[in-house]
Enzyme design. Structure first.
Site, mmCIF file in Angstrom:
data_model
loop_
_atom_site.group_PDB
_atom_site.id
_atom_site.type_symbol
_atom_site.label_atom_id
_atom_site.label_comp_id
_atom_site.label_asym_id
_atom_site.label_seq_id
_atom_site.Cartn_x
_atom_site.Cartn_y
_atom_site.Cartn_z
ATOM 1 N N LYS A 53 0.829 -1.209 0.000
ATOM 2 C CA LYS A 53 0.000 0.000 0.000
ATOM 3 C C LYS A 53 0.868 1.265 0.000
ATOM 4 O O LYS A 53 0.475 2.293 -0.556
ATOM 5 C CB LYS A 53 -0.957 0.006 1.198
ATOM 6 C CG LYS A 53 -2.310 -0.599 0.871
ATOM 7 C CD LYS A 53 -2.293 -2.106 0.768
ATOM 8 C CE LYS A 53 -2.645 -2.699 -0.532
ATOM 9 N NZ LYS A 53 -2.554 -4.162 -0.576
ATOM 10 N N THR A 141 0.627 -19.679 11.520
ATOM 11 C CA THR A 141 1.870 -19.607 10.745
ATOM 12 C C THR A 141 1.670 -19.098 9.322
ATOM 13 O O THR A 141 2.627 -19.031 8.546
ATOM 14 C CB THR A 141 2.555 -20.989 10.721
ATOM 15 O OG1 THR A 141 1.567 -21.975 10.381
ATOM 16 C CG2 THR A 141 3.138 -21.331 12.081
ATOM 17 N N HIS A 444 -24.021 15.389 1.891
ATOM 18 C CA HIS A 444 -23.787 15.820 0.515
ATOM 19 C C HIS A 444 -22.734 16.918 0.502
ATOM 20 O O HIS A 444 -22.771 17.795 1.357
ATOM 21 C CB HIS A 444 -25.090 16.357 -0.088
ATOM 22 C CG HIS A 444 -24.910 16.927 -1.455
ATOM 23 N ND1 HIS A 444 -24.765 16.129 -2.562
ATOM 24 C CD2 HIS A 444 -24.817 18.215 -1.898
ATOM 25 C CE1 HIS A 444 -24.606 16.896 -3.633
ATOM 26 N NE2 HIS A 444 -24.625 18.163 -3.252
HETATM 27 P P1 FAD Z 1 1.122 -14.271 8.272
HETATM 28 O O1 FAD Z 1 0.913 -12.818 8.195
HETATM 29 O O2 FAD Z 1 1.703 -14.953 7.083
HETATM 30 O O3 FAD Z 1 2.034 -14.521 9.547
HETATM 31 C C1 FAD Z 1 2.531 -15.760 9.877
HETATM 32 C C2 FAD Z 1 3.828 -15.585 10.615
HETATM 33 O O4 FAD Z 1 4.200 -16.838 11.161
HETATM 34 C C3 FAD Z 1 4.992 -15.155 9.733
HETATM 35 O O5 FAD Z 1 5.563 -13.984 10.254
HETATM 36 C C4 FAD Z 1 5.967 -16.325 9.784
HETATM 37 O O6 FAD Z 1 7.326 -15.919 9.789
HETATM 38 C C5 FAD Z 1 5.604 -16.964 11.107
HETATM 39 N N1 FAD Z 1 5.914 -18.397 11.210
HETATM 40 C C6 FAD Z 1 5.600 -19.389 10.336
HETATM 41 N N2 FAD Z 1 5.973 -20.595 10.825
HETATM 42 C C7 FAD Z 1 6.541 -20.354 12.048
HETATM 43 C C8 FAD Z 1 7.084 -21.171 13.044
HETATM 44 N N3 FAD Z 1 7.102 -22.505 12.927
HETATM 45 N N4 FAD Z 1 7.602 -20.584 14.142
HETATM 46 C C9 FAD Z 1 7.572 -19.232 14.305
HETATM 47 N N5 FAD Z 1 7.024 -18.415 13.400
HETATM 48 C C10 FAD Z 1 6.510 -18.963 12.290
HETATM 49 N N6 FAD Z 1 -4.475 -8.887 3.054
HETATM 50 C C11 FAD Z 1 -5.367 -7.898 3.273
HETATM 51 O O7 FAD Z 1 -6.331 -8.107 4.019
HETATM 52 N N7 FAD Z 1 -5.214 -6.664 2.699
HETATM 53 C C12 FAD Z 1 -4.186 -6.389 1.867
HETATM 54 O O8 FAD Z 1 -4.086 -5.273 1.365
HETATM 55 C C13 FAD Z 1 -3.237 -7.408 1.615
HETATM 56 N N8 FAD Z 1 -2.179 -7.176 0.809
HETATM 57 C C14 FAD Z 1 -1.265 -8.174 0.591
HETATM 58 C C15 FAD Z 1 -0.203 -7.912 -0.265
HETATM 59 C C16 FAD Z 1 0.739 -8.899 -0.519
HETATM 60 C C17 FAD Z 1 1.887 -8.603 -1.455
HETATM 61 C C18 FAD Z 1 0.621 -10.162 0.108
HETATM 62 C C19 FAD Z 1 1.643 -11.232 -0.130
HETATM 63 C C20 FAD Z 1 -0.430 -10.430 0.959
HETATM 64 C C21 FAD Z 1 -1.398 -9.435 1.208
HETATM 65 N N9 FAD Z 1 -2.493 -9.663 2.038
HETATM 66 C C22 FAD Z 1 -3.411 -8.673 2.241
HETATM 67 C C23 FAD Z 1 -2.707 -10.955 2.708
HETATM 68 C C24 FAD Z 1 -2.259 -10.874 4.172
HETATM 69 O O9 FAD Z 1 -0.907 -10.505 4.223
HETATM 70 C C25 FAD Z 1 -2.457 -12.222 4.859
HETATM 71 O O10 FAD Z 1 -3.795 -12.658 4.683
HETATM 72 C C26 FAD Z 1 -2.174 -12.117 6.354
HETATM 73 O O11 FAD Z 1 -0.866 -11.677 6.587
HETATM 74 C C27 FAD Z 1 -2.396 -13.466 7.038
HETATM 75 O O12 FAD Z 1 -2.116 -13.353 8.392
HETATM 76 P P2 FAD Z 1 -1.606 -14.621 9.257
HETATM 77 O O13 FAD Z 1 -1.394 -14.088 10.623
HETATM 78 O O14 FAD Z 1 -2.524 -15.750 9.065
HETATM 79 O O15 FAD Z 1 -0.223 -15.054 8.600
HETATM 80 P P1 NAI Z 2 -4.995 -14.720 -6.288
HETATM 81 O O1 NAI Z 2 -5.597 -15.998 -5.891
HETATM 82 O O2 NAI Z 2 -5.659 -13.441 -5.954
HETATM 83 O O3 NAI Z 2 -4.793 -14.694 -7.876
HETATM 84 C C1 NAI Z 2 -4.058 -15.660 -8.559
HETATM 85 C C2 NAI Z 2 -4.406 -15.578 -10.027
HETATM 86 O O4 NAI Z 2 -3.504 -16.391 -10.739
HETATM 87 C C3 NAI Z 2 -5.812 -16.076 -10.324
HETATM 88 O O5 NAI Z 2 -6.439 -15.165 -11.184
HETATM 89 C C4 NAI Z 2 -5.558 -17.409 -11.013
HETATM 90 O O6 NAI Z 2 -6.562 -17.771 -11.933
HETATM 91 C C5 NAI Z 2 -4.234 -17.142 -11.699
HETATM 92 N N1 NAI Z 2 -3.449 -18.333 -12.014
HETATM 93 C C6 NAI Z 2 -3.314 -19.464 -11.279
HETATM 94 N N2 NAI Z 2 -2.472 -20.325 -11.902
HETATM 95 C C7 NAI Z 2 -2.070 -19.706 -13.048
HETATM 96 C C8 NAI Z 2 -1.189 -20.059 -14.102
HETATM 97 N N3 NAI Z 2 -0.557 -21.218 -14.116
HETATM 98 N N4 NAI Z 2 -0.995 -19.183 -15.124
HETATM 99 C C9 NAI Z 2 -1.638 -17.972 -15.117
HETATM 100 N N5 NAI Z 2 -2.482 -17.585 -14.140
HETATM 101 C C10 NAI Z 2 -2.680 -18.435 -13.114
HETATM 102 O O7 NAI Z 2 -3.511 -14.775 -5.713
HETATM 103 P P2 NAI Z 2 -2.413 -13.655 -5.522
HETATM 104 O O8 NAI Z 2 -2.688 -12.482 -6.382
HETATM 105 O O9 NAI Z 2 -1.118 -14.367 -5.657
HETATM 106 O O10 NAI Z 2 -2.629 -13.225 -4.020
HETATM 107 C C11 NAI Z 2 -2.474 -14.183 -2.966
HETATM 108 C C12 NAI Z 2 -3.341 -13.865 -1.812
HETATM 109 O O11 NAI Z 2 -2.941 -12.675 -1.162
HETATM 110 C C13 NAI Z 2 -4.782 -13.690 -2.220
HETATM 111 O O12 NAI Z 2 -5.515 -14.746 -1.675
HETATM 112 C C14 NAI Z 2 -5.224 -12.397 -1.648
HETATM 113 O O13 NAI Z 2 -6.354 -12.565 -0.847
HETATM 114 C C15 NAI Z 2 -4.072 -11.919 -0.784
HETATM 115 N N6 NAI Z 2 -3.846 -10.517 -1.134
HETATM 116 C C16 NAI Z 2 -4.807 -9.619 -0.780
HETATM 117 C C17 NAI Z 2 -4.688 -8.300 -1.137
HETATM 118 C C18 NAI Z 2 -5.781 -7.362 -0.780
HETATM 119 O O14 NAI Z 2 -6.618 -7.709 0.040
HETATM 120 N N7 NAI Z 2 -5.808 -6.161 -1.349
HETATM 121 C C19 NAI Z 2 -3.539 -7.806 -1.875
HETATM 122 C C20 NAI Z 2 -2.615 -8.848 -2.240
HETATM 123 C C21 NAI Z 2 -2.778 -10.141 -1.851
#
Ligand code: FAD
Ligand code: NAI
Length: 465
Positions: A53, A141, A444
């Site tokens: 973000k 995790t 508004h």
């Molecule tokens: P995580 O955040 O993955 O945390 C798990 C933690 O556990 C990690 O820090 C890891 O190091 C630790 N861990 C794992 N195994 C062990 C172990 N054995 N011992 C100790 N520590 C361990 N979601 C949104 O809602 N809004 C967004 O805008 C958004 N943007 C995203 C953008 C990107 C690029 C990505 C990749 C994801 C995004 N997500 C977003 C998804 C969001 O990050 C995840 O859904 C969220 O972080 C999940 O939370 P969690 O606590 O389940 O796991």
């Molecule tokens: P995603 O599940 O959102 O999208 C993956 C896309 O890849 C899908 O459209 C799928 O059809 C396509 N795909 C799968 N296999 C493919 C292939 N072999 N070739 C071409 N296309 C293929 O997964 P993404 O974008 O990797 O995000 C992962 C997770 O992180 C999501 O579940 C999302 O919820 C979370 N996330 C959330 C954000 C938010 O809330 N703003 C921002 C970024 C991530």
């Protein structure tokens, strides 16, 4: 091996884990949170929601200054990109956020244990040379990047989201594999900063799972901004050369293109996988489903007594706020209270321009479930504030049950959609009808008026369209 006793040990310090730890502590439990990363906050704060973000915000302002200021009567010379400074901004936002978790842990007297947590048995967690005992163990995790066969993510040429958040230079060309949330958000960042971005998607549409009409509108608007799409196309292999990567392409569902693609960098974002490596689950009565997610009952308990799981590591949308909700509810259950998460009312937001946001069921789901519904739609073009902001693309769509008028889903593409969805989520949480929203006085001129108008449109009485 030294021993310490806790009421709860949470493994994983992401939004699921750290929030669960805080709520447990608030409820009077003695809590520890184990994290293998140096900093707390998980994927979300370190390499996910927050850094993405920060870059989305900065790149949006960069594009605005270059393209849109002049329409508003602001003359300035073409903005110059200082990518290093932009990355410093992102890194400092991350650093401040993770520091915030340290503060919250101290405030709530939560022990932060750094290292890989392994579960020896019910009630026993081992971190390095230390053994810790707890009445309850919570696995939080999270998830990790899902790769693609034939593509080796080296974070230099072929990137995951993590590498794409820290590129040292804007690539001339970037192929994004996957038109999901990450593909559209990070694809937008690098396009705004000057890369030629092509998004390759396996399905015949973008954003699978979201309302089709929203996805169709999104694709049209993103194409207008310069993103290129290759739908119904799959990548089967990659060859890294001296200056670029060549991808082998095959037609997929519905028949797409078969021409190879060459790009300076490739971003693989085809989804994420539950992360359970190193936990030692093999010795425990904890089952994984076909997607590798930990199976839990409706109290988040696994097959092994006293061991629970929440967040990305279990089923459901992989979203930070879903993980947080589960963390809070589980803490309350452990304290003897009752609670549940309403999975039908979890909003999801794509932070592109325009933003795309949804809550509840979409039209495809309602049709499949055979539920009769009415549709109310209102375009941002007819909203005075959106026009004043020069951001009048998109619409609000409200789906209400025909018989009861209860709101079943709200889908928005347009300015501040991610903020507007909050009103819709609250309305649905309170079981609102579209008439309830239509009868609520909205200030508004605001973007929120589009929600009121869409609610009026459910009954065919929108005032401004
Ligand atoms: P995580 O955040 O993955 O945390 C798990 C933690 O556990 C990690 O820090 C890891 O190091 C630790 N861990 C794992 N195994 C062990 C172990 N054995 N011992 C100790 N520590 C361990 N979601 C949104 O809602 N809004 C967004 O805008 C958004 N943007 C995203 C953008 C990107 C690029 C990505 C990749 C994801 C995004 N997500 C977003 C998804 C969001 O990050 C995840 O859904 C969220 O972080 C999940 O939370 P969690 O606590 O389940 O796991
Ligand atoms: P995603 O599940 O959102 O999208 C993956 C896309 O890849 C899908 O459209 C799928 O059809 C396509 N795909 C799968 N296999 C493919 C292939 N072999 N070739 C071409 N296309 C293929 O997964 P993404 O974008 O990797 O995000 C992962 C997770 O992180 C999501 O579940 C999302 O919820 C979370 N996330 C959330 C954000 C938010 O809330 N703003 C921002 C970024 C991530």
């Amino acid at each position: 091996m030294a021993e310490s006793n806790y009421d709860v040990i949470v493994i994983g310090g992401g939004p699921g884990g750290y929030v669960c730890a805080i709520r447990c502590a608030q409820l009077g439990m003695k809590v520890a949170c184990v994290e293998k990363r140096k900093t707390y906050g998980g994927t979300c704060l370190n390499v996910g929601c927050i850094p993405s973000k920060a870059l989305l915000h900065a790149s949006e302002r960069f594009e605005e200054a270059g393209l849109h200021f002049k329409t508003l009567g602001i003359k300035c010379s073409a903005p110059e990109l200082d990518l290093k400074a932009m990355m410093r901004h992102k890194d400092s936002v991350v650093a401040d956020n993770v520091k915030g978790i340290d503060f919250l842990f101290k405030k709530n007297k939560i022990d932060a244990i750094n290292g890989l947590g392994q579960i020896a048995a019910s009630g026993e967690v081992v971190v390095g040379k230390h053994k810790y005992k707890a009445k309850h163990i919570v696995i939080a995790t999270g998830s990790d990047v899902a790769g693609l066969p034939g593509l080796d993510i080296d974070e230099e040429w072929i990137l995951s989201s993590e590498g794409a958040l820290s590129l040292p230079k804007v690539p001339k060309s970037l192929v994004v594999i996957g038109a999901g949330v990450i593909g559209l958000e990070l694809g937008s960042v690098w396009r705004r900063l000057g890369a030629e971005v092509t998004v390759v998607e396996y399905m015949d549409r973008i954003l699978p799972g979201m309302d089709v009409e929203l996805a169709r509108e999104g694709k049209k608007l993103f194409e207008r901004q310069g993103l290129k799409f290759k739908l119904s196309t799959k990548v089967t292999g990659a060859k890294t050369g001296k200056r670029s990567v060549t991808l082998t392409i095959e037609p997929a569902a519905g028949g797409g293109d078969a021409q190879n693609l060459e790009a300076e960098r490739v971003l693989v974002c085809v989804g994420r996988r539950a992360f359970t490596k190193g936990l030692g689950l093999e010795h425990l009565d904890i089952a994984l489903d076909q997607a590798g997610r930990i199976e839990v009952d409706d109290r988040f308990e696994t097959g092994q007594k006293g061991i629970y799981a929440i967040g990305d590591v279990i089923k459901g949308p992989m979203l930070a706020h879903k993980a947080e909700e589960e963390g809070v509810v589980l803490a309350e259950i452990l304290a003897g209270q009752s609670g549940h998460v309403d999975y039908n009312i979890i909003p999801s937001v794509v932070y592109t321009v325009p933003e795309i946001a949804s809550v509840g069921q979409n039209e495809e789901q309602l049709k499949e479930a055979g539920i009769a519904y009415k549709v109310g739609k209102f375009p941002f073009m007819a909203n005075g504030r959106a026009r004043a902001m020069n951001a009048a693309e998109g619409f609000v769509k409200i789906l209400a049950e025909s018989k009861t008028d209860r709101v079943l889903g709200v889908h928005i593409i347009g300015p501040e959609a991610g903020t507007l969805i909050g009103e819709a989520t609250m309305a649905m949480e309170f079981g609102a009808s579209s008439e309830d929203i239509a009868r609520t006085c909205h200030a508004h001129p605001t973007l929120e008026e589009t929600i009121k108008e869409a609610a009026l449109a459910v009954d065919g009485r929108a005032l401004h369209s």
